[in-house]
Design an enzyme around this catalytic site. Structure first.
Site, mmCIF file in Angstrom:
data_model
loop_
_atom_site.group_PDB
_atom_site.id
_atom_site.type_symbol
_atom_site.label_atom_id
_atom_site.label_comp_id
_atom_site.label_asym_id
_atom_site.label_seq_id
_atom_site.Cartn_x
_atom_site.Cartn_y
_atom_site.Cartn_z
ATOM 1 N NE ARG A 139 -3.940 1.905 -0.134
ATOM 2 C CZ ARG A 139 -5.119 1.851 -0.744
ATOM 3 N NH1 ARG A 139 -5.577 0.706 -1.216
ATOM 4 N NH2 ARG A 139 -5.828 2.920 -0.897
ATOM 5 C CG ASP A 140 4.182 3.897 0.697
ATOM 6 O OD1 ASP A 140 4.444 4.653 -0.255
ATOM 7 O OD2 ASP A 140 4.142 4.299 1.873
ATOM 8 C CD GLU A 141 6.181 5.853 -3.425
ATOM 9 O OE1 GLU A 141 5.794 5.780 -4.599
ATOM 10 O OE2 GLU A 141 5.969 6.841 -2.688
#
Ligand SMILES: *[C@@H]1O[C@H](CO)[C@@H](O)[C@H](O)[C@H]1NC(C)=O
Ligand SMILES: *[C@@H]1O[C@H](CO)[C@@H](O)[C@H](O)[C@H]1NC(C)=O
Ligand SMILES: *[C@@H]1O[C@H](CO)[C@@H](O)[C@H](O)[C@H]1NC(C)=O
Ligand SMILES: *[C@@H]1O[C@H](CO)[C@@H](O)[C@H](O)[C@H]1NC(C)=O
Ligand SMILES: *[C@@H]1O[C@H](CO)[C@@H](O)[C@H](O)[C@H]1NC(C)=O
Length: 441
Positions: free
Chosen positions: A212-214
């Protein structure tokens, strides 16, 4: 998918110039790195070890560094690790990780750092080796998994990275690197970056990231970075950023990026700052149900403002996009919010068909010059202008974006162990991987 499709694809491939500036990957063959096998089981390690770290360091120091053309070998099996390793300065060597190493301490830093390596290959011959980070036990309070620092002429491939407490793979500077055939699976929470890369002439391809990030993100400074065939499987999405003062990014190509769910299809993010991002191409993106779509935001509220008037964005083109966002009125499928103190220019969108799952959408522009979306301004002078919001109808070229079998509909939980995946063989709808998995060679 017949002859015409392939012909069209070939023409498109040749129309988009590649961005690498020369050879990437190790300079000598893998065979030439097998004159000596430095097996951790001969350096104090054993399968089932409670801390394989010291054996890896001994195999490196006492064997790899003393034998040109050698391979540090961790055989298939399960290992715990409590002591992180920093393998610094080897030349013409390989790290063959066929086993699965599990994090068993919460020390910060990097579980495996490779520094100043030249002519180096880090891989798993059975395409099943890697690291299980059990990040749910120490979220944002433990190590990163792998960091490749100021290394040259190298590759990392066929590794599986699961649930890092922090980031999964960081490529810091260096040049001529290649990363491919990787499965990265993190939790559905921020701080779980897949791949962060900066440096010169690196090629990142055939990567799947769940988190849920880069997904795969380019940071500054960077030049000649090519990123392709990326599957962001319920991930935060790919980006360039976060950018602040002294940004220097040019000659970047992203193509064949498929994003299912998560934050964005692609974001360029900064908050004021200085420097530039120029000569960048984003070609062939497919995205489904992301929060934001094509998103430039130079007033990104999650970042502390830099001291300059804004990072100058120019000559950035987007071509052949097909995608939708979850709610195109709440969050536009296309938003180009450029810095008033450094209006962006030569921003061109060609065949960018972005729409909304709710069948209603707006687009937004601020201080943006170029073509291909109704809210953007054109012309040779680039003065700042306040945000323009326009409502749009479904683009005529829009088709419901393709799917990949194995798409996630929600991310992985943050409070239980995440299962170890296998590495896929396709990372973009209809395209095979560029190099076969090592286990199939
Ligand atoms: C490896 O090289 C180091 C330094 O060059 C030396 O001190 C050490 O004895 C060598 N070890 C072996 C096993 O040859
Ligand atoms: C690795 O070791 C080198 C030399 O011993 C040191 O300079 C460097 O800071 C270390 N790198 C990391 C990432 O720990
Ligand atoms: C890296 O590879 C290039 C050839 O591609 C070679 O010229 C160079 O010497 C290699 N190593 C370093 C440290 O530059
Ligand atoms: C714009 O960027 C593209 C892709 O990097 C490059 O080929 C082209 O030369 C650039 N144009 C200018 C005017 O710099
Ligand atoms: C993507 O999600 C699907 C569905 O759960 C899963 O089968 C696949 O392994 C995921 N990919 C990775 C790399 O986790």
């Amino acid at each position: 998918m017949g002859f015409t499709y392939h012909l069209a694809l070939l023409l498109l491939l040749s129309a988009v110039s590649a961005q690498l500036s020369g050879h990437v990957g190790p300079t000598s063959s893998l065979e030439s790195k097998q004159s000596k096998i430095c097996n951790v089981l001969d350096y104090g390690g054993c399968i089932g070890s409670s801390d394989i770290g010291p054996a890896i360091t001994s195999a490196f120091t006492d064997c790899v560094l003393n034998n040109s053309g050698s391979t540090l070998y961790v055989p298939a099996g399960d290992y715990d690790m409590k002591t992180w390793v920093n393998l610094s300065g080897g030349t013409q060597w390989a790290f063959r990780l066929d086993g699965l190493i599990s994090r068993a301490a919460t020390t910060g830093g990097n579980m495996i750092a490779i520094e100043d390596a030249d002519d180096f290959e880090f891989y798993s011959a059975n395409s099943a080796g890697g690291i299980q980070g059990f990040g749910y036990q120490c979220r944002n309070a433990g190590p990163r998994l792998i960091r490749i620092v100021t290394s040259t002429n190298w590759s990392v491939h066929d590794l599986i990275l699961v649930d890092s407490p922090e980031f999964h793979l960081v490529i810091q500077e260096g040049f001529n690197g290649e990363v491919y055939n990787m499965a990265i699976r993190g939790a559905n929470i921020g701080g779980s970056d897949g791949i962060d890369v900066w440096g010169t002439n690196h090629w990142i391809h055939d990567i799947e990231v769940t988190n849920r990030d880069e997904c795969v993100t380019v940071k500054s400074p960077a030049s000649n970075i090519q990123v392709e065939r990326i599957w962001c499987n319920q991930s935060g999405g790919s980006a360039i950023g976060s950018l602040s003062d002294g940004t220097a990014i040019e000659d970047v190509l992203y193509r064949y990026v498929y994003t299912n769910g998560g934050n964005q299809a692609l974001m360029i993010k900064s908050n004021l700052g200085s420097g530039y991002v120029r000569n960048v191409v984003f070609d062939h993106f497919i995205s489904r149900g992301t929060a934001y779509g094509l998103d430039i935001n130079q007033y990104w509220a999650s970042q502390t403002p830099g001291s300059g008037d804004g990072v100058q964005l120019s000559n950035i083109s987007f071509s052949s996009w097909d995608g939708n966002v979850a709610d195109g009125v709440a969050r536009p499928p296309i938003q180009l919010i450029c810095a008033d103190g450094a209006p962006c220019f030569d921003i061109t969108l060609t065949d960018v068909y972005m729409w909304s799952e709710t069948d209603q959408a707006i687009v937004k522009c601020e201080s943006a010059y170029g073509s291909g979306v109704s809210c953007i301004q054109s012309g040779p002078t680039h003065t700042s202008y306040a945000v323009v919001t326009a409502s749009v109808t479904k683009p005529s070229g829009y088709t419901s974006p393709a799917t990949m079998s194995g798409d996630l509909s929600t991310g992985f939980a943050t409070d239980v162990a995440i299962p170890t995946p296998t590495i896929p063989t396709s990372f973009f709808p209809g395209l095979p991987q560029i190099s076969p998995l090592a286990k199939n060679l």
